[in-house]
Scaffold this motif. Sequence first.
Motif: not given
Length: 199
Positions: A75-82, A135-140
């Motif tokens: 459920a969460i991974l699409p948030v990071f993908a977007a 998550h790590r990539q999003f934060m970076r």
Amino acid sequence: MSSVGISRTGREIRSDKVASKRRKLRAALVDQGAQLFADRGIAKVSVEDVLRQVGTSRASFYDIFASKGELIAAAILPVFAAARPALQRLADGDPAESVDGIINMYLALWSAHSEALLLINEVDQSVFPFIEDEHRQFMRDLRRVLIRAEQAGVLRNDSAELTHAVIARTGVALLRIYKDHPDVEQLYRDSMNSLLRKP
């Protein structure tokens, strides 16, 4: 007949009809699970609760997902993908527009994935390994945008790190607070601008 897919448990799927039903079941589990988790909290929802909501069996669930944590991650991974493309555009764009871009990104994520966005702050060790890389990539990516905004002098506190901490603690929390207000978007923009942007 050739294979059209493989189940999580290694069972070969030979029928397009079965594969289609399986995709629909997976989507229902993710959508209904995300809604239950967002409404009641991750710890208060069991796999059995999701199964009852969707109307399927444990065998069908475990043929698709190895655990509740894997379902939550789905459920969460699409948030990071977007979010990734939006952050990449911001990192390459005008740093003066970073704050507006981050606010717009969160509002777009809320519009498309509100339940999943609400789950991110509840993630525990049963879920985090499934989303850790994204998550790590999003934060970076977010830090990269904020560093450019800091260098341009547009951040209220003049610090990418402090601004990152403010976003981590308030970005989703304010959406949760304002979610039922008819003017959620404007309230969110005003609040985030006052927290992030130099007057």
